[in-house]
Design a protein around this motif. Sequence first.
Motif, PDB file in Angstrom:
ATOM      1  N   ARG A  28     -20.129  67.471 -21.420  1.00 14.25           N
ATOM      2  CA  ARG A  28     -19.038  66.557 -21.788  1.00 14.25           C
ATOM      3  C   ARG A  28     -18.850  65.539 -20.659  1.00 14.25           C
ATOM      4  O   ARG A  28     -18.556  65.896 -19.515  1.00 14.25           O
ATOM      5  CB  ARG A  28     -17.759  67.342 -22.042  1.00 14.25           C
ATOM      6  CG  ARG A  28     -16.572  66.448 -22.383  1.00 14.25           C
ATOM      7  CD  ARG A  28     -15.393  67.236 -22.918  1.00 14.25           C
ATOM      8  NE  ARG A  28     -15.548  67.538 -24.329  1.00 14.25           N
ATOM      9  CZ  ARG A  28     -15.621  68.760 -24.838  1.00 14.25           C
ATOM     10  NH1 ARG A  28     -15.558  69.805 -24.049  1.00 14.25           N
ATOM     11  NH2 ARG A  28     -15.753  68.941 -26.145  1.00 14.25           N
ATOM     12  N   ALA A  66     -15.536  57.299 -31.971  1.00 18.32           N
ATOM     13  CA  ALA A  66     -16.823  56.772 -32.435  1.00 18.32           C
ATOM     14  C   ALA A  66     -16.723  55.328 -32.917  1.00 18.32           C
ATOM     15  O   ALA A  66     -17.670  54.548 -32.775  1.00 18.32           O
ATOM     16  CB  ALA A  66     -17.374  57.659 -33.545  1.00 18.32           C
ATOM     17  N   ARG A  78     -19.571  75.364 -36.405  1.00 18.83           N
ATOM     18  CA  ARG A  78     -19.325  74.652 -37.664  1.00 18.83           C
ATOM     19  C   ARG A  78     -18.859  75.633 -38.732  1.00 18.83           C
ATOM     20  O   ARG A  78     -19.518  76.637 -38.993  1.00 18.83           O
ATOM     21  CB  ARG A  78     -20.601  73.941 -38.114  1.00 18.83           C
ATOM     22  CG  ARG A  78     -20.445  73.111 -39.376  1.00 18.83           C
ATOM     23  CD  ARG A  78     -21.599  72.134 -39.510  1.00 18.83           C
ATOM     24  NE  ARG A  78     -22.886  72.786 -39.584  1.00 18.83           N
ATOM     25  CZ  ARG A  78     -23.500  73.125 -40.721  1.00 18.83           C
ATOM     26  NH1 ARG A  78     -22.918  72.889 -41.882  1.00 18.83           N
ATOM     27  NH2 ARG A  78     -24.683  73.700 -40.705  1.00 18.83           N
ATOM     28  N   HIS A 122     -24.497  61.996 -39.101  1.00 20.96           N
ATOM     29  CA  HIS A 122     -23.289  62.828 -38.984  1.00 20.96           C
ATOM     30  C   HIS A 122     -22.178  62.150 -38.192  1.00 20.96           C
ATOM     31  O   HIS A 122     -21.147  62.763 -37.912  1.00 20.96           O
ATOM     32  CB  HIS A 122     -23.616  64.187 -38.356  1.00 20.96           C
ATOM     33  CG  HIS A 122     -24.255  64.108 -36.992  1.00 20.96           C
ATOM     34  ND1 HIS A 122     -23.609  63.615 -35.885  1.00 20.96           N
ATOM     35  CD2 HIS A 122     -25.493  64.479 -36.569  1.00 20.96           C
ATOM     36  CE1 HIS A 122     -24.402  63.680 -34.830  1.00 20.96           C
ATOM     37  NE2 HIS A 122     -25.556  64.199 -35.219  1.00 20.96           N
ATOM     38  N   GLU A 165     -27.063  54.813 -34.489  1.00 25.86           N
ATOM     39  CA  GLU A 165     -26.010  55.614 -35.104  1.00 25.86           C
ATOM     40  C   GLU A 165     -26.647  56.700 -35.973  1.00 25.86           C
ATOM     41  O   GLU A 165     -27.655  56.460 -36.644  1.00 25.86           O
ATOM     42  CB  GLU A 165     -25.076  54.724 -35.932  1.00 25.86           C
ATOM     43  CG  GLU A 165     -24.402  53.636 -35.100  1.00 25.86           C
ATOM     44  CD  GLU A 165     -23.389  52.814 -35.885  1.00 25.86           C
ATOM     45  OE1 GLU A 165     -22.960  53.262 -36.968  1.00 25.86           O
ATOM     46  OE2 GLU A 165     -23.038  51.714 -35.409  1.00 25.86           O
ATOM     47  N   LEU A 219     -25.802  66.430 -27.200  1.00 28.16           N
ATOM     48  CA  LEU A 219     -26.219  67.446 -28.162  1.00 28.16           C
ATOM     49  C   LEU A 219     -27.675  67.848 -28.002  1.00 28.16           C
ATOM     50  O   LEU A 219     -28.001  69.019 -27.895  1.00 28.16           O
ATOM     51  CB  LEU A 219     -26.007  66.941 -29.600  1.00 28.16           C
ATOM     52  CG  LEU A 219     -24.582  66.647 -30.041  1.00 28.16           C
ATOM     53  CD1 LEU A 219     -24.576  66.186 -31.488  1.00 28.16           C
ATOM     54  CD2 LEU A 219     -23.700  67.879 -29.873  1.00 28.16           C
ATOM     55  N   LYS A 270     -16.240  60.112 -28.865  1.00 31.52           N
ATOM     56  CA  LYS A 270     -14.828  59.895 -29.188  1.00 31.52           C
ATOM     57  C   LYS A 270     -14.343  58.695 -28.394  1.00 31.52           C
ATOM     58  O   LYS A 270     -14.529  58.659 -27.171  1.00 31.52           O
ATOM     59  CB  LYS A 270     -13.986  61.120 -28.797  1.00 31.52           C
ATOM     60  CG  LYS A 270     -14.173  62.344 -29.646  1.00 31.52           C
ATOM     61  CD  LYS A 270     -13.208  63.428 -29.177  1.00 31.52           C
ATOM     62  CE  LYS A 270     -13.360  64.714 -29.926  1.00 31.52           C
ATOM     63  NZ  LYS A 270     -12.445  65.751 -29.412  1.00 31.52           N
ATOM     64  N   GLY A 293     -22.587  60.753 -35.144  1.00 31.78           N
ATOM     65  CA  GLY A 293     -22.905  60.705 -33.722  1.00 31.78           C
ATOM     66  C   GLY A 293     -23.662  59.439 -33.359  1.00 31.78           C
ATOM     67  O   GLY A 293     -23.873  58.540 -34.188  1.00 31.78           O
ATOM     68  N   ARG A 294     -24.057  59.352 -32.106  1.00 33.77           N
ATOM     69  CA  ARG A 294     -24.783  58.193 -31.604  1.00 33.77           C
ATOM     70  C   ARG A 294     -25.943  58.664 -30.717  1.00 33.77           C
ATOM     71  O   ARG A 294     -25.873  59.727 -30.110  1.00 33.77           O
ATOM     72  CB  ARG A 294     -23.866  57.289 -30.747  1.00 33.77           C
ATOM     73  CG  ARG A 294     -22.620  56.785 -31.468  1.00 33.77           C
ATOM     74  CD  ARG A 294     -22.942  55.727 -32.497  1.00 33.77           C
ATOM     75  NE  ARG A 294     -21.739  55.083 -33.026  1.00 33.77           N
ATOM     76  CZ  ARG A 294     -21.063  55.524 -34.087  1.00 33.77           C
ATOM     77  NH1 ARG A 294     -21.460  56.623 -34.724  1.00 33.77           N
ATOM     78  NH2 ARG A 294     -19.988  54.881 -34.515  1.00 33.77           N
ATOM     79  N   GLU A 307     -29.132  62.588 -28.356  1.00 33.82           N
ATOM     80  CA  GLU A 307     -28.182  62.546 -29.461  1.00 33.82           C
ATOM     81  C   GLU A 307     -26.845  63.057 -28.935  1.00 33.82           C
ATOM     82  O   GLU A 307     -26.794  64.025 -28.173  1.00 33.82           O
ATOM     83  CB  GLU A 307     -28.646  63.434 -30.617  1.00 33.82           C
ATOM     84  CG  GLU A 307     -29.880  62.911 -31.315  1.00 33.82           C
ATOM     85  CD  GLU A 307     -30.282  63.766 -32.502  1.00 33.82           C
ATOM     86  OE1 GLU A 307     -29.545  64.735 -32.821  1.00 33.82           O
ATOM     87  OE2 GLU A 307     -31.311  63.465 -33.120  1.00 33.82           O
ATOM     88  N   THR A 308     -25.755  62.388 -29.330  1.00 34.88           N
ATOM     89  CA  THR A 308     -24.430  62.728 -28.805  1.00 34.88           C
ATOM     90  C   THR A 308     -23.375  62.676 -29.903  1.00 34.88           C
ATOM     91  O   THR A 308     -23.586  62.092 -30.962  1.00 34.88           O
ATOM     92  CB  THR A 308     -24.004  61.746 -27.693  1.00 34.88           C
ATOM     93  OG1 THR A 308     -23.659  60.488 -28.293  1.00 34.88           O
ATOM     94  CG2 THR A 308     -25.087  61.551 -26.652  1.00 34.88           C
ATOM     95  N   LEU A 309     -22.246  63.293 -29.597  1.00 35.10           N
ATOM     96  CA  LEU A 309     -21.017  63.033 -30.329  1.00 35.10           C
ATOM     97  C   LEU A 309     -20.150  62.146 -29.458  1.00 35.10           C
ATOM     98  O   LEU A 309     -20.143  62.288 -28.229  1.00 35.10           O
ATOM     99  CB  LEU A 309     -20.285  64.344 -30.648  1.00 35.10           C
ATOM    100  CG  LEU A 309     -20.946  65.283 -31.650  1.00 35.10           C
ATOM    101  CD1 LEU A 309     -20.100  66.539 -31.827  1.00 35.10           C
ATOM    102  CD2 LEU A 309     -21.162  64.604 -32.991  1.00 35.10           C
TER     103      LEU A 309
END
Length: 345
Positions: A67, A99, A212, A125, A122, A84, A97, A127-128, A93-95
Motif C-alpha cells: 500500500r 480511481a 472477495r 475491474h 485501465e 496487486l 483510490k 484498477g490501473r 497492476e494496482t487498485l
Amino acid sequence: MKVEDFDFYLPEELIAQTPLLDRTASRLMVVNPNSLEVEHHTFGHILDELNAGDCLVLNDTRVLPARLMGVKADTGANIELLLLKQTNDDEWETLVKPAKRVKTGTVVTFGDGLLTATCTGELDHGGRTFKFTYDGIFYEILDQLGEMPLPPYIREKLEDQDRYQTVYAKERGSAAAPTAGLHFTQPLLEAIKAKGVEVVFITLHVGLGTFRPVSVDSIEDHDMHSEFYSVSEEAAAVIERVKQAGGKVISVGTTSTRTLETVASKNDGKIVASHGWTNIFIYPGYEYKAIDGLITNFHLPKSTLVMLVSALASKETIMNAYEQAVKEKYRFFSFGDAMFIRPAK
C-alpha cells in the motif's frame, strides 16, 4: 449446494484487531473429523498433535508492503495505490483510490519523488496499470515507503509490520499473509523438528481475491481467483517420502492446502516439483488427495475458506465447531485463534 449453508452468526467484537504479543499464546481448537467433538488448548499444544514421521507443510510467501500513499504530480491530490501483480519489470497492476482521479498518463509521486509511477492503462475491474521509475532497488524503496495491506476488517493500525509476516517468510509476492502460519515461532518449529516431524516449505502468493465475497447463490457458480504457486524438487521429494512411509501430511493454512491439492490433482495424487497458477475451488464433495490434517484460522461466514475446511471435515462438524468458537469467544480472522482438524484414523 447453497452459499447460505455456510453462514453463521459472528459478533463483530470477535474479529481480532491486533496480534497477541506471544504468537503461540493464541487458542487452538482441535476438531475430530466427522464428529462433533472439539477440544480447547493453546497453540503450543500443536506439538503434541504431531508425530514423528509426519510432514508439516508451510507457505513461505512474504507479504509486500504493497500500500503506497502518494500525490498526483500535477495537482497534489492524494492518491493511494495497492500493488496487486507485477506484469513486467517495473509495471504493476494496482487498485487505486480514488480511481476517478487517475487516467492513462497520470503521474503519481511517492516519498517526495523517491518513487514515481505513470498510469499506463485501465483494467476491467476498475484498477490501473502503472510503470514505476526510481533510483536504486525497487523492493528496498517499497520497504521504506509502503505499508502492509491489512484486510478490510482490520481497522487498528499495525505498530509492528513484522507481525503480519510469518517468522519463516521468504519469497516476496503476497498481497496478504498466510495467516495460519502467524502462530509459529522459531523455537516451536525447532521443537517440532526435534520430535522427528519433517518441516517443508512451499510457496503460494496470496492475492486480494482471497477476501472477495461469494456473490452467487450456488457454490458451483462461483469463479475462484488465480494465485501463483511453486513446489521445489526438495519439498516434493520429502512430502512423497512421508506419504509412501504412511506418515501424515499436515498443511498449515488454506494456501498450502490449495497448492498441494492443485499439484496432486494434476499428477494422479502425487506431489511433484512444479509451479504455475491455481484457481482450484475446494468445497464439500471434493476428495482430498494430498493432505491428511489442517491447521487454519477461523474464517468469514459464507467464505470459500469455510467451504474448503468443510470439505476436509463434514460441514456439520465445521459449523458445530464455529458455533462453539463463537460461544467460547475465540478470536477470528487474520490475528485470531487457530483450529486443527486432526487426520482421520
